[in-house]
Design a protein around this motif. Structure first.
Motif, PDB file in Angstrom:
ATOM      1  N   ASP A 131       0.852  -1.175   0.000  1.00 44.28           N
ATOM      2  CA  ASP A 131       0.000   0.000   0.000  1.00 44.28           C
ATOM      3  C   ASP A 131       0.895   1.234   0.000  1.00 44.28           C
ATOM      4  O   ASP A 131       1.870   1.295   0.749  1.00 44.28           O
ATOM      5  CB  ASP A 131      -0.897   0.028   1.225  1.00 44.28           C
ATOM      6  CG  ASP A 131      -1.916  -1.096   1.222  1.00 44.28           C
ATOM      7  OD1 ASP A 131      -2.098  -1.733   0.172  1.00 44.28           O
ATOM      8  OD2 ASP A 131      -2.536  -1.334   2.267  1.00 44.28           O
TER       9      ASP A 131
ATOM     10  N   SER B 118      -7.364   5.537  -4.605  1.00 43.30           N
ATOM     11  CA  SER B 118      -8.270   6.397  -3.860  1.00 43.30           C
ATOM     12  C   SER B 118      -7.702   7.814  -3.841  1.00 43.30           C
ATOM     13  O   SER B 118      -6.551   8.021  -3.449  1.00 43.30           O
ATOM     14  CB  SER B 118      -8.418   5.873  -2.431  1.00 43.30           C
ATOM     15  OG  SER B 118      -9.184   6.758  -1.658  1.00 43.30           O
TER      16      SER B 118
ATOM     17  N   VAL C 288       0.504  11.769   0.960  1.00 48.98           N
ATOM     18  CA  VAL C 288      -0.280  12.616   1.856  1.00 48.98           C
ATOM     19  C   VAL C 288       0.255  14.046   1.865  1.00 48.98           C
ATOM     20  O   VAL C 288       1.457  14.268   2.049  1.00 48.98           O
ATOM     21  CB  VAL C 288      -0.245  12.045   3.297  1.00 48.98           C
ATOM     22  CG1 VAL C 288      -1.065  12.899   4.240  1.00 48.98           C
ATOM     23  CG2 VAL C 288      -0.735  10.613   3.314  1.00 48.98           C
TER      24      VAL C 288
ATOM     25  N   ARG D  83      -2.613  -0.939  -3.254  1.00 44.84           N
ATOM     26  CA  ARG D  83      -3.492   0.207  -3.040  1.00 44.84           C
ATOM     27  C   ARG D  83      -2.662   1.487  -3.030  1.00 44.84           C
ATOM     28  O   ARG D  83      -1.630   1.557  -2.380  1.00 44.84           O
ATOM     29  CB  ARG D  83      -4.217   0.076  -1.706  1.00 44.84           C
ATOM     30  CG  ARG D  83      -5.149   1.229  -1.397  1.00 44.84           C
ATOM     31  CD  ARG D  83      -5.850   1.063  -0.053  1.00 44.84           C
ATOM     32  NE  ARG D  83      -6.542  -0.211   0.010  1.00 44.84           N
ATOM     33  CZ  ARG D  83      -6.379  -1.092   0.990  1.00 44.84           C
ATOM     34  NH1 ARG D  83      -5.548  -0.857   1.978  1.00 44.84           N
ATOM     35  NH2 ARG D  83      -7.045  -2.231   0.985  1.00 44.84           N
ATOM     36  N   VAL D  84      -3.150   2.501  -3.745  1.00 41.88           N
ATOM     37  CA  VAL D  84      -2.540   3.828  -3.705  1.00 41.88           C
ATOM     38  C   VAL D  84      -3.590   4.797  -3.186  1.00 41.88           C
ATOM     39  O   VAL D  84      -4.685   4.887  -3.740  1.00 41.88           O
ATOM     40  CB  VAL D  84      -2.037   4.278  -5.099  1.00 41.88           C
ATOM     41  CG1 VAL D  84      -1.512   5.704  -5.040  1.00 41.88           C
ATOM     42  CG2 VAL D  84      -0.964   3.329  -5.609  1.00 41.88           C
ATOM     43  N   SER D  85      -3.251   5.506  -2.113  1.00 45.16           N
ATOM     44  CA  SER D  85      -4.130   6.513  -1.541  1.00 45.16           C
ATOM     45  C   SER D  85      -3.471   7.874  -1.682  1.00 45.16           C
ATOM     46  O   SER D  85      -2.332   8.057  -1.251  1.00 45.16           O
ATOM     47  CB  SER D  85      -4.383   6.238  -0.058  1.00 45.16           C
ATOM     48  OG  SER D  85      -4.987   4.984   0.113  1.00 45.16           O
ATOM     49  N   VAL D  86      -4.176   8.808  -2.289  1.00 47.71           N
ATOM     50  CA  VAL D  86      -3.697  10.179  -2.441  1.00 47.71           C
ATOM     51  C   VAL D  86      -4.613  11.049  -1.598  1.00 47.71           C
ATOM     52  O   VAL D  86      -5.814  11.120  -1.852  1.00 47.71           O
ATOM     53  CB  VAL D  86      -3.719  10.616  -3.924  1.00 47.71           C
ATOM     54  CG1 VAL D  86      -3.185  12.028  -4.070  1.00 47.71           C
ATOM     55  CG2 VAL D  86      -2.947   9.635  -4.794  1.00 47.71           C
ATOM     56  N   ILE D  87      -4.049  11.698  -0.578  1.00 52.26           N
ATOM     57  CA  ILE D  87      -4.870  12.411   0.397  1.00 52.26           C
ATOM     58  C   ILE D  87      -4.340  13.825   0.598  1.00 52.26           C
ATOM     59  O   ILE D  87      -3.170  14.014   0.930  1.00 52.26           O
ATOM     60  CB  ILE D  87      -4.872  11.674   1.749  1.00 52.26           C
ATOM     61  CG1 ILE D  87      -5.341  10.233   1.561  1.00 52.26           C
ATOM     62  CG2 ILE D  87      -5.740  12.394   2.769  1.00 52.26           C
ATOM     63  CD1 ILE D  87      -5.023   9.321   2.710  1.00 52.26           C
TER      64      ILE D  87
ATOM     65  N   ARG E 161       0.827   5.465   0.354  1.00 50.74           N
ATOM     66  CA  ARG E 161       0.052   6.649   0.739  1.00 50.74           C
ATOM     67  C   ARG E 161       0.836   7.895   0.362  1.00 50.74           C
ATOM     68  O   ARG E 161       1.991   8.038   0.758  1.00 50.74           O
ATOM     69  CB  ARG E 161      -0.230   6.660   2.230  1.00 50.74           C
ATOM     70  CG  ARG E 161      -1.194   5.575   2.666  1.00 50.74           C
ATOM     71  CD  ARG E 161      -1.359   5.513   4.176  1.00 50.74           C
ATOM     72  NE  ARG E 161      -1.624   6.773   4.789  1.00 50.74           N
ATOM     73  CZ  ARG E 161      -2.838   7.216   5.147  1.00 50.74           C
ATOM     74  NH1 ARG E 161      -3.873   6.451   4.942  1.00 50.74           N
ATOM     75  NH2 ARG E 161      -2.996   8.386   5.708  1.00 50.74           N
TER      76      ARG E 161
END
Length: 134
Positions: free
Chosen positions: A22, A61, A26, A41-45, A24
């Motif tokens: 995963d 995401s 951020v 999973r790649v999360s861009v926040i 992230r």
């Protein structure tokens, strides 16, 4: 990872591969991020004024971002609470857009690089590169 006015390239190493991990991203601003290897999973926040390239991911995401450009292949894509964002996406599933999301534009995946097909095959989600369906 948090970046400001920087460029970062991640493709993993033999000792620390990205495959199946995963990632992230951020609160980056005015930066360029390139993730070349396959990931789970790649999360861009909370990113602003960035360009982010994701070679191959099962899940992408994007949350609470503004003035962002994403180029990605992903089995699933979710965009929530984003403003002025452009997503160049290769997927067989419709992206999910939720929350206070405004001025988001979707376009076809428009990139290629050495080893793309190799990393792409690791994800194993049945995505057909030549047939984009969103």
């Amino acid at each position: 990872m948090r970046l400001e006015k920087k460029t970062m390239l991640r493709s993993g190493t033999a000792q620390s591969p990205l495959r199946g991990k995963d990632v992230r991203i951020v609160e980056c601003s005015e930066s360029y991020v390139y993730i070349l290897n396959s990931t789970h999973r790649v999360s861009v926040i909370g990113c602003m004024d960035c360009t982010i390239f994701v070679g191959a991911a099962v899940s992408l995401s994007i949350n609470a971002c503004s003035r962002l450009k994403i180029i990605a292949t992903a089995k699933n894509c979710r965009v929530s609470n984003c403003v002025d964002t452009t997503v160049y996406l290769c997927t067989n599933h419709k992206p999910i857009v939720i929350g206070d999301t405004r001025a988001v534009v979707f376009g076809p995946y428009n990139a290629s690089y050495d080893q793309f097909e190799r990393y792409f095959s690791f994800v194993e989600y049945g995505l057909v590169i030549s047939k984009q369906m969103f």
